[in-house]
Design a protein around this motif. Sequence first.
Motif, mmCIF file in Angstrom:
data_model
loop_
_atom_site.group_PDB
_atom_site.id
_atom_site.type_symbol
_atom_site.label_atom_id
_atom_site.label_comp_id
_atom_site.label_asym_id
_atom_site.label_seq_id
_atom_site.Cartn_x
_atom_site.Cartn_y
_atom_site.Cartn_z
ATOM 1 N N GLY A 186 0.808 -1.215 0.000
ATOM 2 C CA GLY A 186 0.000 0.000 0.000
ATOM 3 C C GLY A 186 0.843 1.268 0.000
ATOM 4 O O GLY A 186 0.571 2.209 -0.752
ATOM 5 N N ARG A 187 1.875 1.295 0.833
ATOM 6 C CA ARG A 187 2.736 2.484 0.898
ATOM 7 C C ARG A 187 3.525 2.665 -0.398
ATOM 8 O O ARG A 187 3.736 3.794 -0.858
ATOM 9 N N ASP A 188 3.973 1.559 -0.990
ATOM 10 C CA ASP A 188 4.677 1.659 -2.283
ATOM 11 C C ASP A 188 3.736 2.199 -3.357
ATOM 12 O O ASP A 188 4.137 3.015 -4.205
ATOM 13 N N LEU A 189 2.484 1.764 -3.322
ATOM 14 C CA LEU A 189 1.497 2.250 -4.291
ATOM 15 C C LEU A 189 1.256 3.749 -4.126
ATOM 16 O O LEU A 189 1.211 4.500 -5.105
ATOM 17 N N LEU A 190 1.140 4.192 -2.871
ATOM 18 C CA LEU A 190 0.875 5.611 -2.614
ATOM 19 C C LEU A 190 2.100 6.488 -2.865
ATOM 20 O O LEU A 190 1.964 7.706 -3.031
ATOM 21 N N SER A 191 3.285 5.881 -2.942
ATOM 22 C CA SER A 191 4.510 6.669 -3.109
ATOM 23 C C SER A 191 4.564 7.392 -4.452
ATOM 24 O O SER A 191 5.349 8.314 -4.629
ATOM 25 N N PHE A 192 3.709 7.001 -5.403
ATOM 26 C CA PHE A 192 3.688 7.665 -6.705
ATOM 27 C C PHE A 192 2.943 8.994 -6.654
ATOM 28 O O PHE A 192 3.046 9.798 -7.579
ATOM 29 N N GLY A 193 2.163 9.198 -5.586
ATOM 30 C CA GLY A 193 1.410 10.442 -5.453
ATOM 31 C C GLY A 193 0.150 10.501 -6.305
ATOM 32 O O GLY A 193 -0.558 11.515 -6.310
ATOM 33 N N THR A 194 -0.172 9.445 -7.019
ATOM 34 C CA THR A 194 -1.358 9.396 -7.884
ATOM 35 C C THR A 194 -2.608 9.154 -7.033
ATOM 36 O O THR A 194 -2.556 8.353 -6.095
ATOM 37 N N PRO A 195 -3.733 9.803 -7.337
ATOM 38 C CA PRO A 195 -4.983 9.517 -6.606
ATOM 39 C C PRO A 195 -5.380 8.042 -6.756
ATOM 40 O O PRO A 195 -5.262 7.481 -7.855
ATOM 41 N N VAL A 196 -5.841 7.439 -5.663
ATOM 42 C CA VAL A 196 -6.182 6.016 -5.663
ATOM 43 C C VAL A 196 -7.620 5.830 -5.181
ATOM 44 O O VAL A 196 -7.958 6.220 -4.060
ATOM 45 N N LEU A 197 -8.448 5.231 -6.029
ATOM 46 C CA LEU A 197 -9.820 4.853 -5.674
ATOM 47 C C LEU A 197 -9.804 3.364 -5.340
ATOM 48 O O LEU A 197 -9.464 2.542 -6.191
ATOM 49 N N VAL A 198 -10.135 3.015 -4.084
ATOM 50 C CA VAL A 198 -10.096 1.608 -3.684
ATOM 51 C C VAL A 198 -11.513 1.086 -3.479
ATOM 52 O O VAL A 198 -12.378 1.772 -2.931
ATOM 53 N N LEU A 199 -11.735 -0.148 -3.955
ATOM 54 C CA LEU A 199 -13.038 -0.803 -3.874
ATOM 55 C C LEU A 199 -12.952 -1.969 -2.895
ATOM 56 O O LEU A 199 -12.014 -2.769 -2.959
ATOM 57 N N GLY A 200 -13.916 -2.060 -1.991
ATOM 58 C CA GLY A 200 -13.893 -3.129 -1.005
ATOM 59 C C GLY A 200 -15.292 -3.530 -0.582
ATOM 60 O O GLY A 200 -16.279 -2.854 -0.882
ATOM 61 N N ASP A 201 -15.381 -4.644 0.132
ATOM 62 C CA ASP A 201 -16.664 -5.205 0.576
ATOM 63 C C ASP A 201 -16.554 -5.563 2.056
ATOM 64 O O ASP A 201 -15.940 -6.565 2.418
ATOM 65 N N PRO A 202 -17.161 -4.757 2.945
ATOM 66 C CA PRO A 202 -17.008 -4.990 4.388
ATOM 67 C C PRO A 202 -17.736 -6.223 4.903
ATOM 68 O O PRO A 202 -17.544 -6.608 6.059
ATOM 69 N N ALA A 203 -18.575 -6.866 4.069
ATOM 70 C CA ALA A 203 -19.253 -8.088 4.511
ATOM 71 C C ALA A 203 -18.342 -9.304 4.416
ATOM 72 O O ALA A 203 -18.665 -10.366 4.947
ATOM 73 N N GLN A 204 -17.190 -9.153 3.740
ATOM 74 C CA GLN A 204 -16.255 -10.259 3.631
ATOM 75 C C GLN A 204 -15.503 -10.464 4.939
ATOM 76 O O GLN A 204 -15.547 -9.643 5.854
ATOM 77 N N LEU A 205 -14.772 -11.564 4.989
ATOM 78 C CA LEU A 205 -13.930 -11.858 6.144
ATOM 79 C C LEU A 205 -12.888 -10.767 6.352
ATOM 80 O O LEU A 205 -12.483 -10.104 5.390
#
Length: 366
Positions: free
Chosen positions: A122-141
């Motif tokens: 995650g930190r390596d991904l954010l190191s580019f400074g590009t906006p990141v839209l993350v998709l997730g499902d809180p009903a999962q484990l």
Amino acid sequence: MDWSPQQEEALSAVSAWLKARPSQVFRLFGFAGTGKTTLARHLAEGVEGDVAFGAFTGKAAHVLRTKGCADASTIHSMIYRPRGGDDEEGEGPSFTINRDSAAASASLIVIDECSMVDEELGRDLLSFGTPVLVLGDPAQLPPVKGGGFFTEAEPDVMLSEVHRQAADNPIIRLSMDIREGKPLDYGTYGESRVIHRREIDADAILAADQVLVGRNKTRRLYNDRIRELMGYTSKMPEVGEKLVCLRNDKAKGLLNGGLWTVKAAHAPKRGKLQYDVTPEETRRKRTVRVSIVPELFSEGADDLPYALRRRSDEFAYGYAMTVHKAQGSQWDDIVLFDESWAFREHSTRWLYTAVTRAAETISIVK
């Protein structure tokens, strides 16, 4: 598209974030069938510049591509590049951050199944400074150990309404019933079914894209049985066999839960098995040399001391996988052995996660 009021609000919220950029990350969460990926794809069409779609595993990236997210890749291949050639162990290139990658030039990065992303990735991904839209499902484990970098904060938008077309899908309908605490009755649900254990046969298991179970003990039993049915006689992996990775190794590009195929076997070195393996679902079929202690394929694998594990790449047979290891991936046709009873307070989330791993059909064996 005919958006629901909730989806319209989500589109407005993400658009406002993209315009103002008050933070680098926007969390768009929702249950199966609420349209997260459809919304993300629609938003991407309105972005000036390139949009990079990514997921944790190659299998999940493949699913994104089938949903119209062109050129979706693993996060690993999106942000890292090979460094150098084979090392002295013959294990192939290691990987380092690629500052000239798609992540650096994109106007937006979209990450699906974001619960699988750990802090380092995650930190390596954010190191580019590009906006990141993350998709997730809180009903999962809850994510496997080490994951959850993006899911530890509250969602910016939470989609709860399953849209009508999705609700007609038997797998989405099953997932809704599970989430609402309804029992899964024996019977057929479109092309899917809930059956008794006496009704499942070897042909159905061998024909499935993936077998999922709950407990490691069951996983080992079914892997042994499936290998026997397939005609394998050695206790150790043979060429052509399916393995699942059990531990991340960024340098080698190994991801926890990723599936690999044995392409070649070499003479053991320092007591460790030597294999060339290729990832099951990526467009670039790179080969990685792995060194595995043979004890990982024995009955006592779960009790191996850490000192022995850490000197080895960690793999197991991948014909049958636990649902925890399958998070972040999907297959067209799944056979699921329902062991939700083993997970007590998480039993509903376990079963929901299991069922939503199926893209087209599932046979739930109770």
